[in-house]
Scaffold this motif. Structure first.
Motif, PDB file in Angstrom:
ATOM      1  N   GLU A 264       1.053  -1.294  -0.114  1.00 45.06           N
ATOM      2  CA  GLU A 264       0.076   0.121   0.043  1.00 45.06           C
ATOM      3  C   GLU A 264       0.787   1.313  -0.077  1.00 45.06           C
ATOM      4  N   ASN A 265       2.054   1.068   0.179  1.00 45.75           N
ATOM      5  CA  ASN A 265       2.829   2.236   0.305  1.00 45.75           C
ATOM      6  C   ASN A 265       3.787   2.672  -0.896  1.00 45.75           C
ATOM      7  N   LEU A 266       3.603   1.849  -1.948  1.00 43.81           N
ATOM      8  CA  LEU A 266       4.604   1.906  -3.075  1.00 43.81           C
ATOM      9  C   LEU A 266       3.979   2.494  -4.283  1.00 43.81           C
ATOM     10  N   GLN A 267       2.723   3.168  -4.063  1.00 40.10           N
ATOM     11  CA  GLN A 267       1.912   3.654  -5.099  1.00 40.10           C
ATOM     12  C   GLN A 267       2.072   4.963  -5.579  1.00 40.10           C
ATOM     13  N   ASP A 268       2.088   5.329  -6.753  1.00 35.62           N
ATOM     14  CA  ASP A 268       2.380   6.535  -7.331  1.00 35.62           C
ATOM     15  C   ASP A 268       1.016   7.228  -7.391  1.00 35.62           C
ATOM     16  N   TYR A 269       0.844   8.145  -6.241  1.00 35.91           N
ATOM     17  CA  TYR A 269      -0.496   8.527  -6.187  1.00 35.91           C
ATOM     18  C   TYR A 269      -0.773   9.645  -7.273  1.00 35.91           C
ATOM     19  N   LYS A 270       0.245  10.467  -7.581  1.00 37.02           N
ATOM     20  CA  LYS A 270       0.076  11.118  -8.885  1.00 37.02           C
ATOM     21  C   LYS A 270      -0.458  10.424 -10.336  1.00 37.02           C
ATOM     22  N   THR A 271       0.037   9.482 -10.419  1.00 43.78           N
ATOM     23  CA  THR A 271      -0.397   8.581 -11.594  1.00 43.78           C
ATOM     24  C   THR A 271      -1.535   8.035 -11.416  1.00 43.78           C
ATOM     25  N   LEU A 272      -1.966   7.452 -10.203  1.00 39.72           N
ATOM     26  CA  LEU A 272      -3.392   6.991 -10.062  1.00 39.72           C
ATOM     27  C   LEU A 272      -4.325   8.089 -10.194  1.00 39.72           C
ATOM     28  N   LEU A 273      -4.251   9.307  -9.624  1.00 36.86           N
ATOM     29  CA  LEU A 273      -4.883  10.460  -9.665  1.00 36.86           C
ATOM     30  C   LEU A 273      -5.058  10.962 -11.203  1.00 36.86           C
TER      31      LEU A 273
ATOM     32  N   GLN B 183       1.569  13.847  -1.654  1.00 37.98           N
ATOM     33  CA  GLN B 183       0.886  13.936  -0.673  1.00 37.98           C
ATOM     34  C   GLN B 183      -0.464  14.482  -1.010  1.00 37.98           C
ATOM     35  N   ALA B 184      -0.365  15.671  -1.985  1.00 36.52           N
ATOM     36  CA  ALA B 184      -1.616  16.067  -2.460  1.00 36.52           C
ATOM     37  C   ALA B 184      -2.546  15.581  -3.115  1.00 36.52           C
ATOM     38  N   ALA B 185      -2.027  14.759  -4.159  1.00 38.18           N
ATOM     39  CA  ALA B 185      -2.812  13.483  -4.865  1.00 38.18           C
ATOM     40  C   ALA B 185      -3.166  12.369  -3.993  1.00 38.18           C
ATOM     41  N   ARG B 186      -2.370  12.242  -2.963  1.00 35.89           N
ATOM     42  CA  ARG B 186      -2.931  11.131  -1.864  1.00 35.89           C
ATOM     43  C   ARG B 186      -4.253  11.549  -1.360  1.00 35.89           C
ATOM     44  N   MET B 187      -4.217  12.949  -1.055  1.00 29.67           N
ATOM     45  CA  MET B 187      -5.498  13.572  -0.260  1.00 29.67           C
ATOM     46  C   MET B 187      -6.881  13.556  -1.320  1.00 29.67           C
ATOM     47  N   ALA B 188      -6.512  13.754  -2.371  1.00 31.80           N
ATOM     48  CA  ALA B 188      -7.682  13.917  -3.524  1.00 31.80           C
ATOM     49  C   ALA B 188      -8.052  12.713  -3.753  1.00 31.80           C
TER      50      ALA B 188
END
Length: 236
Positions: free
Chosen positions: A163-172, A225-230
């Motif tokens: 769960e910690n290796l995700q690229d949140y920007k890409t996912l968003l 972190q911004a992408a993760r929050m979104a």
């Protein structure tokens, strides 16, 4: 003891009990919780926590690096570096500090206090690192290492479960692209600190609306972190 009153000493002993650490020198814990703004208002009569923060940061880096190297033998160097960065990021350390209640014990200058400094991510992150530095000086490397690893245990569990290796920007980005015509951008809100230790705050803006904010010691970390929050808000 760096301007520590009897009442303050009592508060610190209560905090030490909450932390599960019996300090030989409670003055180290006191200094770990003195923000620069408080020291500045005291006109140099007390020391602030930045030197202890420096030590604590080193403890965190070595403790987390050793743990990842030992427990994740198949991860290549690049992934180890990314994983460590995600584990000891500002948001994670501030969350630990909040869980320990460190914000309640911070000594802040008047302006910092009035502007919400007791709950500010950077102050909480710095306080946790400084407390860890104090534990290191007072108790030695092994105790400090073990304490750091206990506090980081939830983060390591996330890595273990992928769960910690995700690229949140890409996912968003992938999520936004599902809606034709939608736009996404990252905007710098604030950059503070000296050039060698900058701290960034970014917002992610989707279709002109701010959907998340993040902080970090690099632009990339703050944007992640911004992408993760979104993403978290999208799931609600």
């Amino acid at each position: 003891m760096n301007g520590c009153s009897a009442a303050r000493k009592g508060e610190l002993l209560a905090l030490a009990q909450r932390l599960g650490v019996t300090f030989h020198d409670i003055g180290l814990l006191h200094t770990a919780l003195i923000h620069t703004s408080y020291a500045n208002e005291a006109q140099g009569r007390v020391a602030h926590n930045e030197r202890l923060e420096f030590l604590g940061d080193a403890v965190l880096e070595l403790a987390s690096s050793t743990y990842l190297y030992t427990h994740f033998p198949t991860l290549p160097e690049g992934e180890l570096t990314k994983t460590r960065a995600s584990i000891v990021c500002s948001a994670a350390l501030a969350k630990i500090a909040a869980r320990l209640g460190l914000g309640e014990y911070l000594l802040l200058g008047h302006g910092e206090e009035m502007s919400g400094g007791r709950a500010r991510t950077t102050n909480l992150e710095d306080a946790f690192e400084a407390v860890l530095g104090a534990i290191y000086l007072d108790q030695g490397w092994e105790t400090a290492r073990d304490y750091a690893l206990r506090q980081l245990a939830p983060e390591f569990d996330q890595v273990r479960h992928g769960e910690n290796l995700q690229d949140y920007k890409t996912l968003l980005q992938e999520l936004v692209q599902k809606t034709p015509g939608s736009t996404i951008a990252y905007e710098l809100l604030e950059a503070t600190g000296p050039d060698h230790a900058k701290h960034y705050r970014y917002a992610v803006v989707i279709d002109g609306k701010t959907c998340g904010e993040g902080e970090g010691s690099s632009k990339k970390e703050a944007e992640q972190q911004a992408a993760r929050m979104a993403l978290a808000r999208q799931k609600k």
